[in-house]
Scaffold this active site. Sequence first.
Site, PDB file in Angstrom:
ATOM      1  NE  ARG A  41      43.220  34.894  32.831  1.00 28.28           N
ATOM      2  CZ  ARG A  41      42.768  35.866  33.626  1.00 28.28           C
ATOM      3  NH1 ARG A  41      41.543  36.338  33.477  1.00 28.28           N
ATOM      4  NH2 ARG A  41      43.535  36.380  34.562  1.00 28.28           N
ATOM      5  CB  SER A  68      43.122  33.026  37.697  1.00 29.85           C
ATOM      6  OG  SER A  68      41.860  33.026  37.043  1.00 29.85           O
ATOM      7  CG  ASP A 127      38.803  39.393  30.836  1.00 28.70           C
ATOM      8  OD1 ASP A 127      38.800  40.549  31.300  1.00 28.70           O
ATOM      9  OD2 ASP A 127      38.975  38.378  31.535  1.00 28.70           O
ATOM     10  NE  ARG A 182      42.860  42.469  41.501  1.00 30.43           N
ATOM     11  CZ  ARG A 182      42.552  43.226  40.466  1.00 30.43           C
ATOM     12  NH1 ARG A 182      41.573  44.108  40.569  1.00 30.43           N
ATOM     13  NH2 ARG A 182      43.191  43.117  39.331  1.00 30.43           N
ATOM     14  CB  SER A 238      38.603  48.771  37.138  1.00 26.03           C
ATOM     15  OG  SER A 238      37.623  49.422  36.367  1.00 26.03           O
ATOM     16  CB  VAL A 267      40.093  36.819  44.315  1.00 28.58           C
ATOM     17  CG1 VAL A 267      39.232  37.006  45.560  1.00 28.58           C
ATOM     18  CG2 VAL A 267      39.269  37.112  43.060  1.00 28.58           C
ATOM     19  NE  ARG A 308      33.917  48.865  35.166  1.00 24.47           N
ATOM     20  CZ  ARG A 308      33.462  48.463  36.350  1.00 24.47           C
ATOM     21  NH1 ARG A 308      32.487  49.124  36.945  1.00 24.47           N
ATOM     22  NH2 ARG A 308      33.989  47.419  36.955  1.00 24.47           N
ATOM     23  CB  THR A 333      39.748  49.313  41.888  1.00 22.34           C
ATOM     24  OG1 THR A 333      39.286  48.769  40.644  1.00 22.34           O
ATOM     25  CG2 THR A 333      39.902  50.808  41.734  1.00 22.34           C
ATOM     26  N   GLY A 360      46.495  41.788  40.625  1.00 20.73           N
ATOM     27  CA  GLY A 360      46.623  40.526  41.340  1.00 20.73           C
ATOM     28  C   GLY A 360      45.325  39.754  41.360  1.00 20.73           C
ATOM     29  CB  CYS A 376      38.623  45.892  28.950  1.00 22.97           C
ATOM     30  SG  CYS A 376      40.270  45.169  29.039  1.00 22.97           S
TER      31      CYS A 376
END
Length: 337
Positions: free
Chosen positions: A23, A25, A94, A176, A146, A173, A148, A144, A171, A263
């Site tokens: 990827r 990123s 992932d 964020r 997530s 790092v 979770r 976040t 987004g 996920c």
Amino acid sequence: MNGQPLTGRTPDATAAPLRLGTRRSALAMAQSGMVAREVTRLTGRAVELVEITTYGDTSREALAQIGGTGVFVSALRDALLEGRIDFAVHSLKDLPTAGAEGLVLAAVPQREDSRDALVAREGLALGELVEKLAGAGRPARIGTGSPRRMAQLNAWARANGAQLETVAIRGNVDTRIGFVTSGELDAVVLATAGLNRLGRAAEITGHLDPELMIPAPGQGALAVECTTANTGLAAALSALDHAPTRVAVAAERALLGALEAGCSAPVAALAGWEHQTELRLEGVVGTVDGATLLKMSAHGPIVLDETAEQQAAALGRALAARLLDAGAAALMGERAR
């Protein structure tokens, strides 16, 4: 990468470079670069990074809306099967729990720190942040992407009478952490492993230990895939494999698969070794608001032989069955099929 000394080979300038799909990123490029250097060291072959854009990179929707599972992986797997790249590196969390026909998980290198990390204003840890803002008469706003993390943060807040508001964000790092530096949020939660790999560990203001927050299945681990037809490359890549990590994440992923949860579901799992002979697996399923949190554990002896992954997977499925018996399915919303 597995903590074992590896014998390097002199790079072969005449051989075509191996093409590693990644990827775009910054984190993915950093992770792939780490693997590329080790592969060159092992094989003597140069490795070139091939940047591939995935659906998860281009969509602005929340992961829970686009399904989560596989959205960062499918394009890389397609490139492998079409012969545009020789191997790919994924964040293991992932990777869908179901294998892909024609592909093999050639290596799971040694896991990085699996914990979640808080990046908060003024260098504050979670308890300090909540206490300071409560004194100012408002909740701590923590970002976040997530479910979770939201479930466990909100459960912690309920259990401790803490004022806390979780905010859904997306987004990279930089984006964020930018929510914190701009003052839009008081803190964000990110994977410790990612910050470590990006050289940004100094920005962590507190680690969220598993007593408070269990990570995503496979968090902190990498997956190296190639085609089953490329047996020579698969054999070479296997030197990167770290058997204790592969077995531990097999238990976590088996739990996730048995729950039929993607996920994007509020599911957490972490397996750890005790005395190098026994695997302990913790699993969590909850509601995003933290009102209900099922937390269970299982353990069993594991022999690190050719059946170790099957042993670990059986442990994961057994724990998933107990969670389902306790009502986990009703907490996860729509389950993956």
